[in-house]
Write a protein that holds these residues in place. Structure first.
Motif, short mmCIF file in Angstrom:
data_model
loop_
_atom_site.label_atom_id
_atom_site.label_comp_id
_atom_site.label_asym_id
_atom_site.label_seq_id
_atom_site.Cartn_x
_atom_site.Cartn_y
_atom_site.Cartn_z
N GLN B 10 0.84 -1.20 0.00
CA GLN B 10 0.00 0.00 0.00
C GLN B 10 0.87 1.24 0.00
N PRO B 11 1.09 1.84 -1.14
CA PRO B 11 1.99 2.99 -1.14
C PRO B 11 1.42 4.17 -0.36
N THR B 12 2.30 4.89 0.28
CA THR B 12 1.89 6.14 0.93
C THR B 12 2.15 7.27 -0.07
N ILE B 13 1.11 7.99 -0.41
CA ILE B 13 1.27 9.03 -1.42
C ILE B 13 0.84 10.39 -0.89
N VAL B 14 1.74 11.35 -0.97
CA VAL B 14 1.41 12.70 -0.54
C VAL B 14 1.18 13.55 -1.79
N ALA B 15 0.05 14.23 -1.82
CA ALA B 15 -0.25 15.11 -2.95
C ALA B 15 -0.32 16.55 -2.45
N THR B 38 -7.43 5.51 -1.87
CA THR B 38 -7.33 6.16 -0.56
C THR B 38 -5.88 6.45 -0.20
N ASN B 39 -4.96 5.85 -0.92
CA ASN B 39 -3.55 6.09 -0.64
C ASN B 39 -3.17 7.56 -0.75
N VAL B 40 -3.91 8.26 -1.60
CA VAL B 40 -3.56 9.66 -1.86
C VAL B 40 -4.05 10.55 -0.73
N LYS B 41 -3.13 11.29 -0.09
CA LYS B 41 -3.50 12.22 0.97
C LYS B 41 -3.06 13.62 0.54
N ILE B 42 -3.99 14.53 0.64
CA ILE B 42 -3.72 15.85 0.08
C ILE B 42 -3.28 16.85 1.14
#
Ligand SMILES: Cc1cc2nc3c(=O)[nH]c(=O)nc-3n(C[C@H](O)[C@H](O)[C@H](O)COP(=O)(O)OP(=O)(O)OC[C@H]3O[C@@H](n4cnc5c(N)ncnc54)[C@H](O)[C@@H]3O)c2cc1C
Ligand code: SF4
Ligand code: SF4
Lengths: 666, 148
Positions: B10-15, B38-42
């Motif tokens: 589950q990659p952790t992705i910061v946007a 859901t991995n994408v957190k803005i």
């Protein structure tokens, strides 16, 4: 030590359906600094806000984190709420767990997990919040209206009525919009010109209103109260101030075969032209695509005949720069391209027309002077078939159909049927419809009159094919009657297609310039679908008319007046509260290198010599950066450029952002 | 759509999203009930030019597997030219990452306007898929700040 309160909103089921809000509130309890947490069905309601305020007082909170909809929705609401009890409004953070969580995710477990992370990030940022105080901004007390249709005209008149100056930018040579092209208007059947041309004159004569016709908005910069707008005044080759609108040039111009867009190219006009007799401003325009002088260097007749010397072949596009406090978008609509619906033979036979073309055919100022004649052989049509919903209410299809209902077609088709029957009672009229939608004052009565009094044949069903027969000149219409469940063949003289409306093709460009959001169909989106229907999400930009969604004239006018009221609300203020989230240098770290001034797009940064205390009670003069608080817009470009890390942004400081990063990653 | 069902990782992705265009574009994706992993957190920033390359490195250091920067389309920046600064700064960061032997594909810059909810979703779907393919970020992760 910070004392944070976390408030989690259910938003009815909007959030609660995909996020376990109680779990989020529970998780908050173990976040460092959080001393109180709660969930509530509607945080933004008065009782929700009261809960926040009471908790702040009861638990001595220093910071508030609201887990709710986008900060673009309610950040202001909550900031105001905490401010009312004496807390600095910038000690509040929003975790966007609706637009960016519950609405985009389906799985409750994953949604909850993400919501908790977003809440933690907001708490991490809140911990580092500092109280901020905004400066005040001056307001330029002038408004810009983009689009001179009925929406733009009404908005401009109302704003001018309140005493403020308004500029209308209209891309065409005249204001008036589509309404000026209509014949009569439903449901009262009053003549459209008779009601719209006096409005156009009012606008033209109002000394608070300036019409910039044949112009385009080229650039919009700035923000509410202080927009800087560049407007391109396209070269008309006719001096607007000198031209008296006598029309001599248009008579003498030898280039007479230019398709006349005013009559939807059903006839032709001269190259130098005045769109129609009541045009405002009533000045001629040379169409550079066809002019012999401009293209070949010959002719030059118009300049010879013009008695006032208004013709100027050397004219160039001109850019003017203006300042405004507020902007109304009123860019209106177009008729969607239906050429891909080959089954209706539009484009194959001139006798298959769109409804707007039919308006021109019926109009006394139209190509046939108000005699209803079919375009191919100029004979009176005896049998006319109307097809509704052409390109509207379509599932997204390869033909470029629209999913939405164009809203005005049912009513204008009934209008066309009644008007035709009024003038030519022996005409046979068939209307193929999916549903007849007539919600509106006197609308259903109007439609029933068409059926009951005028004997228009309404057929629930669809037209499968229209075949033009050259020999007979007839259009063979194959249709299907859903109620009788039978096929129909009608040999019609004309077919009229109620083509879908779509937003102006310039709308997307405008929206981008205004940083105003749009929907998938390119209609401008209102800031709130129910409660802020005439405002764009971008402060200082307001919406009126068809550019926001399909609507008829009364609705357009009401929206325009509402938008004008909002504009007046902005212009009436002497000062607006500014944005305190601006850059500031740490003077001890700044070495005066001047890099930051180089990237600031607003020229907000200057340098001053300041005295600094040094060891051994000595002092030293040193050059440091200084940010002008009224000019800085808070983009943050300088903060990243600064090599010594001296420049930081209030409200989005390096530490705050990194705290969010840490919270989301760890 | 979620990557959870099909893969372990589950990659952790910061946007990082600019307030005016991309953050609103992300909001529009929500309003239109579109869906992305859901991995994408803005993280909201006023302008893409507020994003210090240091924030990107910090995210990698703290265990992010991908960092994406979204701003207004070139020419449409609310602050006139902020996104041009972003483009230049990030190009430098990309070459630095390459020099260090770190896949520069772990970070990227995308332009998403306030009207482009669908584009926001497409970009996030694509980025998440690429990062999932690349696998966990181990080279930059600072093991001292490892998750639990
Ligand atoms: C066939 C037909 C019949 C109708 N009949 C009726 C009726 O009987 N009764 C009724 O109530 N309603 C009727 N309507 C609906 C009515 O036409 C609209 O409600 C009304 O015209 C909307 O006005 P508006 O000002 O929003 O748009 P418009 O009339 O389209 O005006 C927009 C104006 O903005 C200009 N513009 C666009 N983009 C730009 C730009 N970027 N820069 C500068 N200027 C720009 C355009 O040139 C235009 O002048 C009918 C519609 C159709 C299609
Ligand atoms: S934040 Fe932007 S506007 Fe403010 S001083 Fe820095 S570069 Fe200029
Ligand atoms: S870039 Fe930094 S160090 Fe240089 S002048 Fe600006 S604030 Fe001072």
């Amino acid at each position: 030590m910070q004392r944070i309160g976390v408030f989690v909103c259910h938003c009815g089921t909007n959030i609660a359906a995909t996020v376990d809000v109680e779990a989020v509130a529970e998780a908050a309890k173990s976040v460092p600094g959080v001393v109180f947490s709660a969930d509530y069905p509607y945080m933004c309601s008065e009782s929700g806000q009261d809960l926040v305020k009471e908790s702040v007082q009861k638990y001595n909170l220093t910071n508030v984190v609201i887990c709710s909809c986008s900060p673009r929705m309610h950040e202001k609401t909550f900031r105001k709420a905490v401010e009312s009890i004496g807390m600095n409004p910038y000690m509040l953070e929003i975790a966007n767990i609706r637009e960016q969580c519950s609405w985009v995710h389906k799985d409750k477990e994953e949604g909850t997990e993400k919501a908790i992370m977003l809440m933690k990030a907001a708490c991490a940022k809140a911990t580092l919040n500092t109280p901020l105080t905004p400066g005040m901004l001056p307001v330029t007390k002038r408004a810009l209206v983009i689009g001179g249709g009925i929406a733009g005209m009404q908005a401009a008149l109302d704003i001018a009525e309140a005493g403020y100056e308004v500029d209308i930018v209209e891309q065409k040579p005249t204001i008036g919009g589509k309404m000026a092209q209509l014949d009569k208007t439903f449901p009262t059947l009053d003549c459209s010109s008779c009601i719209v041309t006096p409005k156009m004159v009012d606008v033209g004569q109002n000394d608070k209103i300036r019409i910039l016709s044949y112009s385009d908005v080229e650039e919009v910069k700035g923000y509410i109260g202080n927009f800087d707008v560049k407007i391109k005044r396209k070269a008309r080759y006719v001096d607007e101030d000198k031209c008296t609108g006598c029309g001599l040039c248009t008579e003498k111009c030898p280039m007479k075969k230019v398709p006349n867009e005013w009559n939807l190219e059903l006839d032709t006009r001269s190259c130098v032209y005045i769109p129609f007799a009541q045009a405002v401003p009533k000045v001629a325009t040379i169409d550079p695509r066809y002019c012999l002088k401009l293209n070949k260097g010959t002719c030059g007749i118009c300049s010879k005949v013009c008695g006032v010397g208004a013709i100027n072949y050397e004219a160039k596009d001109e850019i003017i720069e203006e300042k405004y406090g507020a902007i109304v978008a009123a860019t209106g609509f177009e008729i969607a391209d239906i050429s891909r619906y080959d089954e209706y033979a539009y484009g194959q036979s001139p006798d298959v027309v769109t409804s707007l073309e039919y308006e021109r055919l019926m109009s006394a100022a139209g190509p046939f002077g108000g005699h209803l004649l079919r375009p191919s052989d100029h004979k009176e049509p005896k049998k006319i078939v109307f097809v509704q919903c052409v390109g509207s209410r379509e599932e997204e299809s390869c033909k470029g159909g629209k999913e939405y209902c164009s809203k005005v077609c049912c009513m204008y088709t009934a209008k066309h049927a009644i008007l035709t029957k009024d003038h030519y009672p022996d005409t046979d009229i068939y209307v193929f419809y999916i549903d007849v939608r007539t919600p509106g004052k006197l609308f259903d009565e109007f439609y029933r009159r068409a059926v009951e009094q005028y004997g228009v044949h309404y057929i629930k069903g669809a037209v499968g094919k229209v075949t033009p027969h050259k020999e007979t000149g007839k259009l063979e219409v194959q249709g299907y009657d859903m109620i009788l469940n039978e096929q129909m063949h009608i040999d019609a003289d004309m077919v009229v297609l109620a083509a879908a409306v779509e937003p102006s093709h310039t709308a997307r460009r405008m929206a981008t310039m205004l940083t105003a959001p749009m929907d998938n169909n390119d209609f401008f989106t209102e800031a709130h679908a129910k409660l802020r229907p005439v405002e764009s999400a971008t402060a200082g930009v307001f919406l009126a008319g068809m550019c926001q969604g399909p609507k008829d004239i009364p609705e357009t006018v009401s929206q325009a007046s509402a938008a004008a009221a909002k504009v007046i609300g902005v212009l009436a203020k002497d000062q607006l509260v500014g944005n305190p989230c601006i850059a500031h240098p740490d003077e001890l770290m700044c070495n005066g290198c001047s890099q930051c001034a180089g990237v600031c797009p607003y020229g907000a940064i200057t340098y001053v010599e300041k005295e600094f205390r040094m060891p051994n009670r000595t002092t030293k003069m040193r050059r440091v950066a200084q940010v002008n608080e009224a000019v800085c817009q808070g983009c943050g470009a300088c903060t990243v450029t600064c090599p010594s890390g001296a420049m930081d942004l209030r409200g989005f400081s390096n530490n705050e952002i990194m705290a969010e990063v840490d919270a989301l990653c760890l | 759509m979620s990557v959870k069902e099909n893969t372990e990782f589950q990659p952790t992705i910061v946007a990082f999203c600019c307030n005016w265009c991309s953050y609103s574009g992300a909001d529009l994706a929500g309003t239109n009930r579109l869906s992305y992993p859901t991995n994408v957190k803005i993280i909201r920033v006023p302008c893409s030019c507020r994003i210090n390359p240091m924030f990107v490195l910090r995210a990698f250091q703290r265990g992010a597997d991908g960092v994406i920067l979204c701003g207004c389309h070139p020419g449409d920046c609310h602050y006139m030219e902020g996104n041009y600064h972003t483009r230049r700064r990030m190009t430098l960061l990309f070459s630095m990452l390459n020099y260090l032997g770190i896949e520069s594909a772990r970070t990227r810059v995308e332009w998403v306007s306030a009207a482009e909810g669908q584009r926001f979703v497409d970009v996030m779907d694509d980025f998440t898929a690429k990062i999932t393919e690349l696998g966990p970020n181990r080279r930059l992760e600072d093991l001292r700040c490892k998750k639990n």
